[in-house]
Design an enzyme around this catalytic site. Structure first.
Site, PDB file in Angstrom:
ATOM      1  N   GLU A 132      48.567  40.916  38.781  1.00 27.65           N
ATOM      2  CA  GLU A 132      47.786  40.304  37.665  1.00 27.65           C
ATOM      3  C   GLU A 132      46.639  41.236  37.293  1.00 27.65           C
ATOM      4  O   GLU A 132      45.328  41.768  38.122  1.00 27.65           O
ATOM      5  CB  GLU A 132      47.096  38.818  38.162  1.00 27.65           C
ATOM      6  N   ALA A 143      37.029  37.632  36.967  1.00 26.08           N
ATOM      7  CA  ALA A 143      37.104  38.225  37.817  1.00 26.08           C
ATOM      8  C   ALA A 143      37.606  40.552  38.060  1.00 26.08           C
ATOM      9  O   ALA A 143      38.129  39.924  39.317  1.00 26.08           O
ATOM     10  CB  ALA A 143      37.315  37.821  38.784  1.00 26.08           C
ATOM     11  N   HIS A 198      44.801  36.368  30.433  1.00 25.61           N
ATOM     12  CA  HIS A 198      43.684  37.370  30.507  1.00 25.61           C
ATOM     13  C   HIS A 198      43.917  37.895  29.124  1.00 25.61           C
ATOM     14  O   HIS A 198      42.957  38.658  28.979  1.00 25.61           O
ATOM     15  CB  HIS A 198      43.482  38.432  31.713  1.00 25.61           C
ATOM     16  N   ASP A 277      45.524  30.301  42.515  1.00 28.81           N
ATOM     17  CA  ASP A 277      44.682  31.170  41.835  1.00 28.81           C
ATOM     18  C   ASP A 277      44.599  31.349  42.759  1.00 28.81           C
ATOM     19  O   ASP A 277      42.735  31.853  43.496  1.00 28.81           O
ATOM     20  CB  ASP A 277      44.210  31.517  40.857  1.00 28.81           C
ATOM     21  N   ALA A 312      35.900  33.197  40.028  1.00 33.83           N
ATOM     22  CA  ALA A 312      36.722  34.911  40.609  1.00 33.83           C
ATOM     23  C   ALA A 312      37.763  33.503  41.468  1.00 33.83           C
ATOM     24  O   ALA A 312      37.491  33.649  42.719  1.00 33.83           O
ATOM     25  CB  ALA A 312      35.330  35.182  41.330  1.00 33.83           C
TER      26      ALA A 312
END
Length: 390
Positions: A132, A143, A198, A277, A312
């Protein structure tokens, strides 16, 4: 040899539906039979252990596609022992198969990290590696350290794949960036999942990414433009395309229950994968942590960057995601279980071995009480959490 285990009396979630007063028979590391408890035996002629699970649920072991750590340990920066501790922490919460995720870092560092994680994949401790970052949008960095971000150059993507020695499972990309579509094509050619995430992509750019071979939405809704009536953005494109599986973080912080239900309604229960996550604090507690090079404060189980307050990652474990899905979000148990097991297993190409309670598959399973609180975990025929101990 280990005795054959007969688990009986539970409500068993099978691919064909839920069986009341069911039975699962485990011989060694494999499931050898599933049936209603009153069906003809089918039990191997060997010494057996019989466990009465009346009043409980029996579901497949959970499969986490996207997990950065737990138990105080980071998959991006910890030692081998740290990584194993993080894996064990999530096994205690029902995750019997886990893909280790990294966060944005220097490319050479990530390549070295991939080598360490690849060794754990060879040993069967993890199912593979998910990168990621760093190929994500600075507009939607979440984050991730902005100064370490870079456009998805296919040559650099290939460098990470090579460093993973065949164990790269997924790469998250902002596919609208220069090199994005070519990188998606490269990943598809190598059998690695290209995930849109993202990202600041438009609807049209996201459609192009899926047409190029992207098949996953990295934590849908989070770190991407919101759905708009004139600019539908990536959310709409990812939900409407039957080729895409959408990740959801069901911790009560990342998503409103209505957004989760919308995703299930439009993608359908076959195209949703619950993920954690998770970062180091999962299963460990509040405090200050590092996520890559960034400081994170965890308070009341919510992780936020010290600088700026951006969410985050999470401290979620998949047993909590399941319980919330059923008791808060109102999902059918079978749909929630599929999002934790069959759907991610199929996406990883591992559904011949894991993801459902069927004869011939690994004996990975989770025992839950009537309120969906975890009581037992079995991985490959051995109890990680023994329901007989309380």
């Amino acid at each position: 040899m280990a005795p054959t285990k007969v688990l009986t009396g539970a409500r068993v979630v099978l691919p064909t539906g839920t069986v009341d007063d069911g039975r699962v028979i485990v011989d060694g590391t494999r499931i050898v039979a599933t049936a209603p408890a009153n069906a003809s035996s089918g039990t191997p002629e060997s010494v057996t252990e019989t466990l009465d699970l009346t009043g409980h649920w029996l579901v497949p072991g959970f499969v986490d596609l996207h997990n950065h750590g737990g138990g105080g340990a980071s998959f991006t920066s910890g030692t081998v022992d740290d990584v194993l501790e993080g894996i064990h922490t999530h096994r205690l919460h029902g995750t019997t198969t886990l893909v280790a995720s990294t966060v944005t870092g220097d490319l050479d560092f990530l390549a070295r990290r991939a080598g360490l994680l690849a060794e754990l994949a060879e040993q069967g401790d993890i199912a593979g590696i998910h990168f990621e970052g760093p190929f994500i949008s600075p507009c939607r960095k979440g984050a991730h350290s902005e100064e370490l971000l870079r456009d998805p150059d296919p040559a650099e993507v290939r460098k990470l794949l090579d460093a993973a020695h065949g164990h790269a499972k997924m790469v998250t990309l902002a596919t609208e960036l220069p090199g994005g579509l070519d990188s998606v094509r490269l990943l598809a050619e190598h059998g690695v999942i290209a995930a849109v995430g993202h990202t600041d992509a438009t609807y049209e750019q996201t459609v192009a990414a899926v047409d190029a071979g992207a098949t996953v939405a990295t934590h849908l809704f989070n770190a991407m433009p919101a759905l708009g009536h004139r600019a539908p953005g990536p959310v709409t494109a990812l939900l409407e395309d039957e080729r895409v599986t959408v990740e959801l973080i069901n911790d009560g912080t990342h998503l409103h229950p209505a957004a989760l239900r919308l995703a299930f309604r439009h993608a359908g229960p076959e195209r949703v994968a619950f993920i954690t996550d998770a970062m180091d604090a999962a299963g460990f507690g509040d405090g200050r942590y590092m996520l890559g090079p960034l400081e994170v404060d965890v308070e009341d189980g919510v992780a936020r960057l010290v600088e700026g307050g951006t969410i985050a990652g999470s401290t979620l474990t998949l047993d909590r995601a399941l319980k919330r899905a059923v008791t808060v979000d109102g999902l059918p148990v079978e749909h929630a279980v599929a999002a934790l097991s069959a759907n991610p297993a199929r996406l990883l190409g591992m559904d011949d071995r894991i993801g459902s309670l069927e004869p011939g598959k690994d004996a990975d399973l989770v025992v839950l009480d009537a309120e969906f609180t975890l009581k037992g975990v079995m991985r490959r025929g051995e109890w990680v959490v023994d329901p007989r101990l309380g």
